[in-house]
Design an enzyme around this catalytic site. Structure first.
Site, PDB file in Angstrom:
ATOM      1  CD  GLU A 142      -1.312  -2.229   2.286  1.00  0.00           C
ATOM      2  OE1 GLU A 142      -2.092  -2.766   3.082  1.00  0.00           O
ATOM      3  OE2 GLU A 142      -0.119  -2.563   2.186  1.00  0.00           O
ATOM      4  CB  CYS A 194      -0.771  -3.139   9.015  1.00  0.00           C
ATOM      5  SG  CYS A 194       0.335  -1.891   8.307  1.00  0.00           S
TER       6      CYS A 194
END
Length: 151
Positions: free
Chosen positions: A57, A85
């Site tokens: 990401e 996360c």
């Protein structure tokens, strides 16, 4: 689930498979622009770069921001194979991503639907629209196989 989300998630899954082939945890991400065109795609490179922040990401967000020449990806979407996360969820918020679409849920390390639930915190700057479970089986199977092979 829209065909568009499945098509883009297929690209993210291809990035995850490439990450696995490099010995990385198989997570892939794709950023698309307001028109739906792919701005960037990346897979994890934590081991390769010796960088704990080199999650798919983060790498995809950095590349998309560089491509458009702006730190905020307003009206852009991020498709990722695993629930982000807490670090990545926060970066998604800071980047002002419009929509987050993810595959497998992550009860142990997720920061969106699990753990700290970043977007539900009063200190969160921006909450994207969140769609979870897109190609969840494929994404989960890829992760399970990767870790099974490591044991």
């Amino acid at each position: 689930m829209s065909t568009e989300h499945q098509t883009i998630m297929a690209r993210a899954l291809a990035e995850a498979e490439a990450a696995a082939a490099r010995g990385e945890v198989p997570v892939g991400a794709v950023v698309t622009g307001p028109d739906g065109a792919v701005l960037s795609a990346a897979g994890n490179r934590v081991e390769e770069l010796s960088d704990p922040s080199a999650h798919a990401e983060i790498l995809a967000i950095r590349a998309a921001a560089a491509k458009i020449g702006a730190p905020r990806l307003i009206d852009c979407d991020l498709h990722v194979t695993l629930e982000p996360c807490p670090m990545c969820a926060t970066a998604i918020s800071f980047a002002r991503i419009r929509r987050l679409v993810f595959g497998a849920y992550d009860p142990k390390g997720g920061g969106v639907e699990h753990g700290p639930r970043i977007y539900g915190q009063p200190t969160c700057h921006h909450m994207p629209e969140v769609i979870g479970g897109v190609e969840e089986s494929r994404a989960g199977d890829l992760l399970r196989k990767f870790f099974q092979d490591r044991r």
